[in-house]
Design an enzyme around this catalytic site. Sequence first.
Site, PDB file in Angstrom:
ATOM      1  N   HIS A   1       5.243   4.901   3.256  1.00  0.00           N
ATOM      2  CA  HIS A   1       3.881   4.746   3.784  1.00  0.00           C
ATOM      3  C   HIS A   1       3.928   4.047   5.132  1.00  0.00           C
ATOM      4  CE1 HIS A   1       4.718   0.754   2.222  1.00  0.00           C
ATOM      5  NE2 HIS A   1       3.682   0.288   2.916  1.00  0.00           N
TER       6      HIS A   1
ATOM      7  N   ASP B   1       1.540   0.997   7.251  1.00  0.00           N
ATOM      8  CA  ASP B   1       0.534  -0.018   6.942  1.00  0.00           C
ATOM      9  C   ASP B   1      -0.720   0.262   7.766  1.00  0.00           C
ATOM     10  OD1 ASP B   1       2.344  -1.176   5.250  1.00  0.00           O
ATOM     11  OD2 ASP B   1       2.993  -2.714   6.680  1.00  0.00           O
TER      12      ASP B   1
ATOM     13  N   HIS C   1       7.711   3.381   6.240  1.00  0.00           N
ATOM     14  CA  HIS C   1       8.778   2.606   5.625  1.00  0.00           C
ATOM     15  C   HIS C   1       8.665   2.697   4.104  1.00  0.00           C
ATOM     16  CE1 HIS C   1       5.305  -0.037   6.329  1.00  0.00           C
ATOM     17  NE2 HIS C   1       5.687  -0.743   5.281  1.00  0.00           N
TER      18      HIS C   1
ATOM     19  N   ARG D   1      14.657  -8.566  -5.186  1.00  0.00           N
ATOM     20  CA  ARG D   1      14.259  -8.717  -3.780  1.00  0.00           C
ATOM     21  C   ARG D   1      12.863  -9.324  -3.762  1.00  0.00           C
ATOM     22  NH1 ARG D   1      14.471  -6.349   1.583  1.00  0.00           N
ATOM     23  NH2 ARG D   1      12.349  -5.986   2.337  1.00  0.00           N
TER      24      ARG D   1
HETATM   25  C1  GA4 Z   1      -0.146  -0.704   2.375  1.00  0.00           C
HETATM   26  C2  GA4 Z   1      -0.048  -2.046   3.122  1.00  0.00           C
HETATM   27  C3  GA4 Z   1      -0.513  -3.237   2.263  1.00  0.00           C
HETATM   28  O1  GA4 Z   1       0.485  -3.531   1.291  1.00  0.00           O
HETATM   29  C4  GA4 Z   1      -1.850  -2.926   1.542  1.00  0.00           C
HETATM   30  C5  GA4 Z   1      -1.603  -1.735   0.632  1.00  0.00           C
HETATM   31  C6  GA4 Z   1      -2.766  -1.294  -0.255  1.00  0.00           C
HETATM   32  C7  GA4 Z   1      -2.602  -1.835  -1.673  1.00  0.00           C
HETATM   33  O2  GA4 Z   1      -1.501  -1.987  -2.151  1.00  0.00           O
HETATM   34  O3  GA4 Z   1      -3.647  -2.083  -2.306  1.00  0.00           O
HETATM   35  C8  GA4 Z   1      -2.800   0.255  -0.181  1.00  0.00           C
HETATM   36  C9  GA4 Z   1      -1.740   0.645   0.888  1.00  0.00           C
HETATM   37  C10 GA4 Z   1      -1.515  -0.633   1.663  1.00  0.00           C
HETATM   38  C11 GA4 Z   1      -2.201   1.798   1.812  1.00  0.00           C
HETATM   39  C12 GA4 Z   1      -3.141   2.854   1.183  1.00  0.00           C
HETATM   40  C13 GA4 Z   1      -3.968   2.300   0.020  1.00  0.00           C
HETATM   41  C14 GA4 Z   1      -4.161   0.812   0.207  1.00  0.00           C
HETATM   42  C15 GA4 Z   1      -2.538   0.991  -1.475  1.00  0.00           C
HETATM   43  C16 GA4 Z   1      -3.109   2.328  -1.206  1.00  0.00           C
HETATM   44  C17 GA4 Z   1      -2.845   3.400  -1.912  1.00  0.00           C
HETATM   45  C18 GA4 Z   1      -2.380  -4.167   0.841  1.00  0.00           C
HETATM   46  C19 GA4 Z   1      -2.815  -2.309   2.502  1.00  0.00           C
HETATM   47  O4  GA4 Z   1      -3.653  -2.879   3.162  1.00  0.00           O
HETATM   48  O5  GA4 Z   1      -2.623  -0.945   2.547  1.00  0.00           O
END
Ligand code: GA4
Length: 343
Positions: free
Chosen positions: A218, A220, A275, A285
Amino acid sequence: MVAPCPTSMMVRTKKTKAMGVPTIDLSMERSKLSELVVKACEEYGFFKVVNHSVQKEVIARLEEEGKEFFSKTSSEKRQAGPANPFGYGCRNIGPNGDMGHLEYLLLHTNPLSISERSKTIANDPTKFSCAVNDYIEAVKELTCEVLDMVEEGLWVQDKFSLSKLIRDVHSDSLLRINQYPPVSLKGTKNWDTSKLEAHQLQSQNNNNNNNNIGFGEHSDPQILTIMRSNNVDGLQISTHDGLWIPVPPDPNEFFVMVGDALQVLTNGRFVSVRHRVLTNTTKARMSMMYFAAPPLNWWITPLPKMVTPHNPSLYKPFTWAQYKQAAYSLRLGDARLDLFKIQ
Ligand code: GA4
């Protein structure tokens, strides 16, 4: 400078291309630094910073709190959950069925929210919230320093416009602590193994190295992510041409990732880094991510400098709240920025 990694840190990809993670020494002369930060953001959307000013003791205190929390029993940890919107999560990532081989704490960085959450997370909530707040303040400073360099390197007129968003009291920045248990799970304590077999099989099918997917591919959504991990490997970044590069862990340093919002702010000059984390180790980890975001009502549009008649905006304007809503309506690995592209 953007120094290639020493040979020991270099990796050979399947296409036998030797690559290293760019490393930026923050003690270098400022004008050179901003040039190199921009170059690393353009080439990889990712770099490591060394000689930063975050104190080791601040990192160690948060790591200790993380260890203490994850060593609790499942039912104790669940008292801090679910992670939607904030709290403890185990395996489930986001609301649409994504799964990872991890457990985590997801927190909003607002100090009031932290002090409230601490009560369900820690036996000593004051100690926990102090460790979290001190860490957030320190990495926020590092983030702002990097963002000022980005704007300086891009010759943007108001070179503090991005760091101002992160310092804003209404900033929607988050802190996440991820714990990836070792692959061999038989007999693992405090880790709920129901549903695990099916998940493991699925991960193995998707991954011919027999690694487990700790956190799937994914990017961020935020502006910038500042990541620190213990000395256990697993993080991989994708180059623009789709090659995966393992990133050797370095507990004393930080890794910086360009997020989707910065891709838009630079009108596509930077591309958010894809990443993932693979768990292929016998050690757990633990990573800590600070996701730097603007206030919810902030409009995300390219910085004026990045738009010219020859280089018009690639994206429709949207607020950070709208983007978050879109992100949470899609799957983890989806190309969510496509929804906002001008055709
Ligand atoms: C990815 C980056 C951060 O960890 C996060 C993630 C969020 C979650 O885990 O709730 C998201 C993911 C992240 C991207 C798309 C959406 C939202 C899970 C998901 C399927 C906290 C964020 O802001 O986006």
